[in-house]
Design an enzyme around this catalytic site. Structure first.
Site, PDB file in Angstrom:
ATOM      1  N   GLN A 141       0.807  -1.211   0.000  1.00 54.16           N
ATOM      2  CA  GLN A 141       0.000   0.000   0.000  1.00 54.16           C
ATOM      3  C   GLN A 141       0.845   1.269   0.000  1.00 54.16           C
ATOM      4  O   GLN A 141       0.332   2.365  -0.249  1.00 54.16           O
ATOM      5  CB  GLN A 141      -0.936   0.019   1.217  1.00 54.16           C
ATOM      6  N   CYS A 147      -5.197   0.618   4.113  1.00 45.41           N
ATOM      7  CA  CYS A 147      -5.154  -0.797   4.481  1.00 45.41           C
ATOM      8  C   CYS A 147      -6.534  -1.432   4.382  1.00 45.41           C
ATOM      9  O   CYS A 147      -6.673  -2.610   4.033  1.00 45.41           O
ATOM     10  CB  CYS A 147      -4.597  -0.956   5.891  1.00 45.41           C
TER      11      CYS A 147
END
Length: 340
Positions: A141, A147
């Site tokens: 990410q 997330c």
């Protein structure tokens, strides 16, 4: 007389500046001989870390040095079932690391009413959905606090793979850009149930069609309309029950929220994580299996979104069946999964 005084002042100033420069150069030379300084340089090259000036580099080196020494001290103690390692977070303080995680736990106020695995009476002794074609390769990410999107997408990829026999890498960037009308706010955070609601309504396209950029962007309506996967809905796992979570994970990958803000989690490298952590849920990940070590230590197999160089090639094994009903790091507090 005035000219002499002026020249004298200039001379004194020059001597002072030369002395300061010499002291700085000597300190710099000594510092560069420090093995940790050389290690920091190698670490910078490996992770492409660039600082704006020498002052920032010096301050980051001090943080790096303190973290490395703390990691080495932990590993040398040898009294834990897991090890720590130097990773791309090595120049961050614990406080800086914590603010990177953007799972919005305060939004998790409602739960889906049904739990279709409630009547399951027997589960396999171990499960690894990677071996059953339901888990895509580890993703990263980066600096974007999304997330929640990676956790939700991994769960959707899993149930789609199980239902169709076709594993497809789906787009986190679509959620980051397009799922912004409600509680999810791209790189500023969100939560998995809300992402499932979006996918239920809009479907989800592939990562190839809508690639990840690691930053907030404008929703690409054309790419979004090219749906590769749809889901029927989602369900929440009954809270604070590792038994219920086990039933769910035995049947499909499950989105879970954890407290990932601790130093030991930050630098986890290998083994079954049994470290100290709280229940301030701040990070979304995906439980993709479970098992036990040869000595009988039970664990959850968890897919993270911090790249392959973190943990066990991007994964962490977290201790299972702990005394606390919330599970280690709160893993059993807010779990959910999409339905196909």
């Amino acid at each position: 007389m005035g000219s002499f005084r002026t020249q004298h002042c200039i001379l004194v100033t020059l001597i002072f500046l030369l002395g300061a420069w010499a002291h700085h150069a000597a300190s710099r030379a000594l510092q560069q001989e420090d093995p940790l300084y050389q290690m920091h340089e190698q670490w910078m090259a490996r992770y492409g870390r660039v600082y704006k000036d020498m002052e920032e580099r010096q301050s980051r080196f001090e943080i790096f040095k303190a973290n490395v020494q703390r990691i080495e001290s932990f590993n040398q103690a040898g009294d834990k079932a897991y090890k720590l390692g130097i990773n791309r977070f090595a120049d961050l303080t614990s406080e800086e690391f914590k603010v990177r995680n953007r799972f919005k736990s305060h939004m998790c106020s409602t739960e889906a009413a049904s739990f279709k695995y409630g009547n399951v009476t027997a589960v396999p002794s171990s499960m690894d959905w990677r071996k059953k074609g339901a888990v895509t390769p580890i993703k990263n990410q980066g600096q974007c606090g999304c997330c929640w999107a990676f956790s939700a997408v991994a769960a959707v990829e899993g149930i789609h793979g199980i239902a169709t026999g076709k594993l497809i890498s789906l787009s986190e960037q679509e959620l980051v850009d397009c799922d912004v009308g409600g509680q999810d706010q791209g790189c500023e955070g969100g939560w998995m149930d809300s992402a499932f609601q979006f996918v239920e309504k809009h479907g989800l396209t592939t990562e190839t069609n809508y690639p990840y950029l690691g930053k907030d962007g404008k929703c690409n309506v054309k790419s979004e309309s090219n749906r590769a996967v749809i889901i029927k809905g989602y369900e929440d796992v009954p809270a604070n029950s590792e038994g219920a979570l086990l039933k769910a994970v035995a049947n499909q990958p499950v989105s879970v929220a954890i407290d990932a803000g601790g130093f030991q989690f930050q630098f986890y490298s290998s083994g079954v994580f049994t470290g100290t952590c709280g229940t301030e849920l701040d990070h979304g990940v995906t439980a993709v299996g479970y098992g036990a070590t040869d000595d009988g230590t039970k664990y959850w197999l968890v897919k993270n979104s911090w790249g392959e160089q973190w943990g066990e090639e991007g994964y962490i094994r977290m201790q299972r069946d702990v005394t606390a009903k919330e599970g280690l790091c709160g893993i059993a507090m807010k779990a959910s999964y999409p339905t196909a």
